[in-house]
Design a protein around this motif. Structure first.
Motif, PDB file in Angstrom:
ATOM      1  N   VAL A  81      -8.919   5.865   3.084  1.00 10.92           N
ATOM      2  CA  VAL A  81      -7.480   5.700   3.282  1.00 10.92           C
ATOM      3  C   VAL A  81      -7.237   5.036   4.636  1.00 10.92           C
ATOM      4  O   VAL A  81      -6.422   4.108   4.752  1.00 10.92           O
ATOM      5  N   VAL A  82      -7.966   5.469   5.653  1.00 13.29           N
ATOM      6  CA  VAL A  82      -7.857   4.847   6.980  1.00 13.29           C
ATOM      7  C   VAL A  82      -8.197   3.363   6.886  1.00 13.29           C
ATOM      8  O   VAL A  82      -7.487   2.513   7.434  1.00 13.29           O
ATOM      9  N   ARG A  83      -9.265   3.057   6.185  1.00 16.34           N
ATOM     10  CA  ARG A  83      -9.682   1.653   6.023  1.00 16.34           C
ATOM     11  C   ARG A  83      -8.596   0.827   5.330  1.00 16.34           C
ATOM     12  O   ARG A  83      -8.301  -0.300   5.743  1.00 16.34           O
ATOM     13  N   LEU A  84      -8.002   1.368   4.271  1.00 22.93           N
ATOM     14  CA  LEU A  84      -6.917   0.659   3.584  1.00 22.93           C
ATOM     15  C   LEU A  84      -5.723   0.447   4.512  1.00 22.93           C
ATOM     16  O   LEU A  84      -5.130  -0.642   4.528  1.00 22.93           O
ATOM     17  N   LEU A  85      -5.363   1.481   5.263  1.00 23.04           N
ATOM     18  CA  LEU A  85      -4.249   1.346   6.204  1.00 23.04           C
ATOM     19  C   LEU A  85      -4.524   0.254   7.228  1.00 23.04           C
ATOM     20  O   LEU A  85      -3.659  -0.587   7.506  1.00 23.04           O
ATOM     21  N   GLU A  86      -5.716   0.256   7.779  1.00 20.80           N
ATOM     22  CA  GLU A  86      -6.068  -0.754   8.786  1.00 20.80           C
ATOM     23  C   GLU A  86      -6.020  -2.158   8.204  1.00 20.80           C
ATOM     24  O   GLU A  86      -5.472  -3.077   8.808  1.00 20.80           O
ATOM     25  N   SER A  87      -6.586  -2.329   7.017  1.00 17.25           N
ATOM     26  CA  SER A  87      -6.617  -3.672   6.430  1.00 17.25           C
ATOM     27  C   SER A  87      -5.225  -4.121   5.988  1.00 17.25           C
ATOM     28  O   SER A  87      -4.878  -5.294   6.149  1.00 17.25           O
ATOM     29  N   ALA A  88      -4.419  -3.208   5.459  1.00 13.95           N
ATOM     30  CA  ALA A  88      -3.060  -3.574   5.058  1.00 13.95           C
ATOM     31  C   ALA A  88      -2.232  -3.976   6.277  1.00 13.95           C
ATOM     32  O   ALA A  88      -1.531  -4.995   6.247  1.00 13.95           O
ATOM     33  N   VAL A 103      -9.027  -0.042 -11.365  1.00 13.67           N
ATOM     34  CA  VAL A 103      -9.629   1.063 -10.634  1.00 13.67           C
ATOM     35  C   VAL A 103     -10.917   0.527 -10.051  1.00 13.67           C
ATOM     36  O   VAL A 103     -11.816   0.106 -10.784  1.00 13.67           O
ATOM     37  N   GLN A 104     -10.974   0.491  -8.722  1.00 15.32           N
ATOM     38  CA  GLN A 104     -12.117  -0.108  -8.035  1.00 15.32           C
ATOM     39  C   GLN A 104     -12.291   0.543  -6.677  1.00 15.32           C
ATOM     40  O   GLN A 104     -11.527   1.417  -6.305  1.00 15.32           O
ATOM     41  N   SER A 105     -13.294   0.091  -5.938  1.00 11.15           N
ATOM     42  CA  SER A 105     -13.548   0.669  -4.617  1.00 11.15           C
ATOM     43  C   SER A 105     -12.564   0.132  -3.581  1.00 11.15           C
ATOM     44  O   SER A 105     -11.915  -0.906  -3.783  1.00 11.15           O
ATOM     45  N   THR A 106     -12.481   0.832  -2.469  1.00 12.24           N
ATOM     46  CA  THR A 106     -11.660   0.356  -1.358  1.00 12.24           C
ATOM     47  C   THR A 106     -12.142  -1.004  -0.875  1.00 12.24           C
ATOM     48  O   THR A 106     -11.337  -1.882  -0.583  1.00 12.24           O
ATOM     49  N   HIS A 107     -13.435  -1.194  -0.810  1.00  4.72           N
ATOM     50  CA  HIS A 107     -13.991  -2.478  -0.378  1.00  4.72           C
ATOM     51  C   HIS A 107     -13.462  -3.625  -1.238  1.00  4.72           C
ATOM     52  O   HIS A 107     -13.071  -4.674  -0.724  1.00  4.72           O
ATOM     53  N   GLU A 108     -13.414  -3.427  -2.541  1.00  6.98           N
ATOM     54  CA  GLU A 108     -12.907  -4.457  -3.448  1.00  6.98           C
ATOM     55  C   GLU A 108     -11.399  -4.636  -3.337  1.00  6.98           C
ATOM     56  O   GLU A 108     -10.872  -5.706  -3.609  1.00  6.98           O
ATOM     57  N   THR A 109     -10.702  -3.597  -2.931  1.00  6.43           N
ATOM     58  CA  THR A 109      -9.240  -3.613  -2.880  1.00  6.43           C
ATOM     59  C   THR A 109      -8.720  -4.317  -1.629  1.00  6.43           C
ATOM     60  O   THR A 109      -7.612  -4.843  -1.646  1.00  6.43           O
ATOM     61  N   ALA A 110      -9.478  -4.358  -0.598  1.00  4.97           N
ATOM     62  CA  ALA A 110      -8.982  -4.816   0.700  1.00  4.97           C
ATOM     63  C   ALA A 110      -8.633  -6.311   0.754  1.00  4.97           C
ATOM     64  O   ALA A 110      -8.199  -6.791   1.785  1.00  4.97           O
ATOM     65  N   ALA A 111      -8.771  -7.031  -0.332  1.00  4.76           N
ATOM     66  CA  ALA A 111      -8.346  -8.428  -0.368  1.00  4.76           C
ATOM     67  C   ALA A 111      -6.876  -8.449  -0.799  1.00  4.76           C
ATOM     68  O   ALA A 111      -6.563  -8.427  -1.980  1.00  4.76           O
ATOM     69  N   TRP A 112      -5.984  -8.478   0.166  1.00  2.59           N
ATOM     70  CA  TRP A 112      -4.555  -8.363  -0.107  1.00  2.59           C
ATOM     71  C   TRP A 112      -3.968  -9.692  -0.535  1.00  2.59           C
ATOM     72  O   TRP A 112      -4.405 -10.740  -0.074  1.00  2.59           O
ATOM     73  N   ARG A 113      -2.965  -9.621  -1.388  1.00  2.00           N
ATOM     74  CA  ARG A 113      -2.226 -10.827  -1.744  1.00  2.00           C
ATOM     75  C   ARG A 113      -0.839 -10.731  -1.203  1.00  2.00           C
ATOM     76  O   ARG A 113      -0.356  -9.727  -0.813  1.00  2.00           O
ATOM     77  N   LEU A 142       0.859  -1.180   0.000  1.00  2.00           N
ATOM     78  CA  LEU A 142       0.000   0.000   0.000  1.00  2.00           C
ATOM     79  C   LEU A 142       0.892   1.225   0.000  1.00  2.00           C
ATOM     80  O   LEU A 142       1.758   1.369   0.871  1.00  2.00           O
ATOM     81  N   ILE A 143       0.673   2.107  -0.974  1.00  2.00           N
ATOM     82  CA  ILE A 143       1.468   3.327  -1.057  1.00  2.00           C
ATOM     83  C   ILE A 143       0.545   4.519  -0.844  1.00  2.00           C
ATOM     84  O   ILE A 143      -0.432   4.707  -1.574  1.00  2.00           O
ATOM     85  N   VAL A 144       0.853   5.290   0.176  1.00  2.00           N
ATOM     86  CA  VAL A 144       0.067   6.467   0.552  1.00  2.00           C
ATOM     87  C   VAL A 144       0.805   7.692   0.014  1.00  2.00           C
ATOM     88  O   VAL A 144       1.912   8.007   0.459  1.00  2.00           O
ATOM     89  N   ILE A 145       0.167   8.359  -0.946  1.00  2.00           N
ATOM     90  CA  ILE A 145       0.829   9.447  -1.665  1.00  2.00           C
ATOM     91  C   ILE A 145       0.391  10.816  -1.132  1.00  2.00           C
ATOM     92  O   ILE A 145      -0.791  11.158  -1.168  1.00  2.00           O
ATOM     93  N   ASP A 146       1.337  11.570  -0.635  1.00  2.00           N
ATOM     94  CA  ASP A 146       1.170  12.992  -0.277  1.00  2.00           C
ATOM     95  C   ASP A 146       0.052  13.295   0.718  1.00  2.00           C
ATOM     96  O   ASP A 146      -0.474  14.412   0.735  1.00  2.00           O
ATOM     97  N   MET A 147      -0.303  12.341   1.552  1.00  4.81           N
ATOM     98  CA  MET A 147      -1.353  12.595   2.546  1.00  4.81           C
ATOM     99  C   MET A 147      -0.816  13.286   3.793  1.00  4.81           C
ATOM    100  O   MET A 147      -1.589  13.836   4.573  1.00  4.81           O
ATOM    101  N   ILE A 148       0.483  13.254   3.992  1.00  4.59           N
ATOM    102  CA  ILE A 148       1.078  14.032   5.078  1.00  4.59           C
ATOM    103  C   ILE A 148       1.260  15.424   4.480  1.00  4.59           C
ATOM    104  O   ILE A 148       2.232  15.704   3.786  1.00  4.59           O
ATOM    105  N   ASN A 149       0.285  16.289   4.736  1.00  2.00           N
ATOM    106  CA  ASN A 149       0.163  17.510   3.960  1.00  2.00           C
ATOM    107  C   ASN A 149      -0.250  18.675   4.857  1.00  2.00           C
ATOM    108  O   ASN A 149      -1.110  18.511   5.727  1.00  2.00           O
ATOM    109  N   THR A 150       0.317  19.812   4.599  1.00  2.00           N
ATOM    110  CA  THR A 150      -0.050  21.028   5.336  1.00  2.00           C
ATOM    111  C   THR A 150      -1.250  21.728   4.702  1.00  2.00           C
ATOM    112  O   THR A 150      -1.857  22.594   5.315  1.00  2.00           O
ATOM    113  N   TYR A 151      -1.564  21.365   3.473  1.00  2.00           N
ATOM    114  CA  TYR A 151      -2.642  22.011   2.709  1.00  2.00           C
ATOM    115  C   TYR A 151      -2.446  23.521   2.662  1.00  2.00           C
ATOM    116  O   TYR A 151      -3.387  24.288   2.730  1.00  2.00           O
TER     117      TYR A 151
END
Length: 180
Positions: free
Chosen positions: A34-41, A170-180, A6-15
């Motif tokens: 993004v939180v859901r992906l982090l938790e599942s990963a 390109v799919q939903s987070t729900h579909e993505t959470a099945a990690w290999r 899982l690669i989190v791009i530019d979310m550590i941001n000052t905006y």
């Protein structure tokens, strides 16, 4: 079969940039996914790698960049997705997560052949990173609900380009959470 990261791009941001007001509503909407992906990963022992702009702070390290974002007025968007002790962190200077970074080497050393890209900005850094992943022979997945955009029409075009031109899923987070 290889494995995913899982690669989190530019979310550590000052905006604190010119397009921030356009980006903020989309970032707020993507944040729970993004939180859901982090938790599942993390639960599946999938490597989590933050790849982040350095805000022009060339002497900074990831802890300083994180603190700068947490001290900003939009810390609520950073607090829930902070790197944990097992997360890896790569600093980037340009749009692509691969450009002039050690990311490709790191992914190879980890045995990763599939990257899941989340974060921001869909029509910029996510798109260019997906292309660079594709040309490096990584399988690419982009959860459309876990990326933030500045311009919705350009984000939709970026999703279509990733699908057609890069073979990205390109799919939903729900579909993505099945990690290999």
């Amino acid at each position: 079969m290889g494995k995913s990261a899982l690669i989190v791009i530019d979310m550590i941001n000052t905006y604190d940039h010119p397009d921030a007001e356009l980006l903020l509503p989309s970032a707020e909407k993507a944040l729970p996914q993004v939180v859901r992906l982090l938790e599942s990963a993390r639960a599946a022992d999938v490597p989590v790698i933050y790849v982040n702009d350095n805000f022009g702070q060339w002497r900074s390290h990831h802890g300083e960049l994180l603190q700068l974002a947490l001290d900003g007025e939009n810390a609520r968007l950073v607090e829930p997705i902070q790197p944990d002790d097992d997360s890896l962190f790569v600093v980037k200077a340009r749009h692509s997560i691969f450009y002039e970074t050690p990311l490709a080497y790191l992914l190879t050393r980890l045995g990763v052949d599939h990257v899941v890209l989340c974060g921001q900005v869909t029509e910029q850094c996510v798109l260019y990173s997906a292309l660079d992943a594709h040309i490096r022979h990584f399988d690419v997945t982009v959860p459309h609900d876990a990326v933030a955009h500045i311009h919705e029409d350009l984000a939709q075009a970026a999703f279509e380009m990733m699908r057609r031109n890069m073979g990205a899923t390109v799919q939903s987070t729900h579909e993505t959470a099945a990690w290999r």
